[in-house]
Design an enzyme around this catalytic site. Structure first.
Site, mmCIF file in Angstrom:
data_model
loop_
_atom_site.group_PDB
_atom_site.id
_atom_site.type_symbol
_atom_site.label_atom_id
_atom_site.label_comp_id
_atom_site.label_asym_id
_atom_site.label_seq_id
_atom_site.Cartn_x
_atom_site.Cartn_y
_atom_site.Cartn_z
ATOM 1 N N ASP A 81 0.836 -1.199 0.000
ATOM 2 C CA ASP A 81 0.000 0.000 0.000
ATOM 3 C C ASP A 81 0.872 1.250 0.000
ATOM 4 O O ASP A 81 2.010 1.223 0.492
ATOM 5 C CB ASP A 81 -0.898 0.015 1.233
ATOM 6 N N TYR B 136 5.597 -8.407 8.703
ATOM 7 C CA TYR B 136 5.373 -6.980 8.883
ATOM 8 C C TYR B 136 5.591 -6.552 10.328
ATOM 9 O O TYR B 136 5.316 -7.310 11.264
ATOM 10 C CB TYR B 136 3.925 -6.611 8.519
ATOM 11 N N ASP C 265 -6.841 2.517 7.047
ATOM 12 C CA ASP C 265 -5.506 2.965 7.449
ATOM 13 C C ASP C 265 -5.526 4.473 7.701
ATOM 14 O O ASP C 265 -6.581 5.124 7.626
ATOM 15 C CB ASP C 265 -4.434 2.567 6.429
ATOM 16 N N ARG D 155 -4.469 -4.162 7.129
ATOM 17 C CA ARG D 155 -5.453 -3.100 7.341
ATOM 18 C C ARG D 155 -6.762 -3.684 7.882
ATOM 19 O O ARG D 155 -7.384 -3.120 8.791
ATOM 20 C CB ARG D 155 -5.728 -2.349 6.040
#
Length: 299
Positions: A38, A66, A80, A173
């Site tokens: 993203d 992540y 987000d 997200r």
């Protein structure tokens, strides 16, 4: 120019933006990425160039890792920090134990609803394009796998830092959004950094500025991943001239030392990956994916 380059993607650029910049820096049209990040996210973005773009098919289910931060108190339309708040912020003061207890529900194989602002397609149109036009976005839940999800700590009672290792197709997200919904206070993903994708991690990554500087001195290829370390699940074999010639013409090759392998990487010399060969019977392998036809043809 054939190679694999790991870019440390900066926040604010789409993955396609990064691909476009690398094309310009290297003067190479054939560049693709191995998994979208993203715009908000940073970190490991593997790129494949030249003939090695044909390797993308082996990374469609690549695992990712992540580090990130979830902010509690309000949800957003994009799930987000770049989105519009779904409602007024509310004060929260969550404990580490509270968040850890909810996070346990988001481990293993789960059903996840993708964000409305996502690349998931509805009748062939990416959902984010419909969402941007304020059109109805009807997505179906998908099965994803979260292999590890650890809450590392809390800050101010409204932010949780985490580390996650997930299968391909998982939206962090959506994880943040769903945890906020479970807690009844709303939440969104405030920041996200991909620290690993497949066999690549941040130790392999270079910034776009570093790539640009290297390209100016003719050293860009020094930043590429060594081909022998690509696809470590496949054993490697070094072809002699006769084997390379057979691969060039699409003929089978006999590899008696690899009778138990389903696929092998075939190199000419130490660095030139010329094919991915698939075992078809016994010790016979067929070069299903030839990566260096042009180079071999000139020999």
């Amino acid at each position: 120019m054939n190679g694999v380059l790991i870019v440390d993607k900066p926040s604010g650029l789409t993955s396609h933006d990064v691909v476009s910049r690398v094309r310009r820096i290297l003067g190479e049209r054939s560049v693709g990425h191995l998994g979208t990040l993203d715009p908000l996210a940073t970190g490991v973005l593997p790129l494949v160039m030249g003939n090695l773009t044909r390797l993308a098919q082996f990374y469609t289910s690549a695992e990712k890792t992540y580090d990130g931060v979830i902010r509690f108190g309000f949800a957003t339309d994009t799930y987000d920090a770049e989105g519009e708040p779904a409602g007024p912020p509310q004060p929260v003061n969550l404990s580490l134990r509270q968040v850890e207890a909810i996070a346990m529900k988001f481990q293993g194989v789960i059903e996840q609803m993708p964000p409305p602002f996502s690349a998931k397609k509805i009748h062939g149109v990416p959902a984010y394009k419909l969402a941007r036009k304020n059109k109805e976005v009807v997505l179906q839940p998908v099965q994803v796998e979260i292999k590890e999800f650890t809450i590392l700590g809390m800050s101010g009672g409204d932010r949780a830092s985490f580390r996650a290792r997930v299968a391909s197709g998982t939206y962090m997200r959506s994880v943040a959004h769903d945890i906020g919904r479970e807690l009844g206070c709303g939440a969104h993903l405030e920041s996200l950094r991909r620290t690993a994708a497949a066999e690549f991690d941040l130790s392999h990554a270079h910034t776009l500025d570093e790539l640009g500087a290297a390209a100016k001195t003719g050293q860009a290829e020094a930043l590429f991943i060594h081909p022998r370390t690509i696809l470590p699940q496949f054993p490697s074999v070094t072809a002699n001239d006769e084997m390379a010639a057979r691969i060039h013409t699409g003929r089978t090759v006999n590899l008696p030392d690899f009778s138990s392998a389903r696929q092998v990487k075939v190199f000419y010399g130490q660095r030139e990956l010329i094919a991915i060969a698939t075992r078809i019977a016994g010790t016979l392998f067929h070069p299903k994916i030839v990566l260096a036809v042009e180079q071999m043809a000139r020999r």
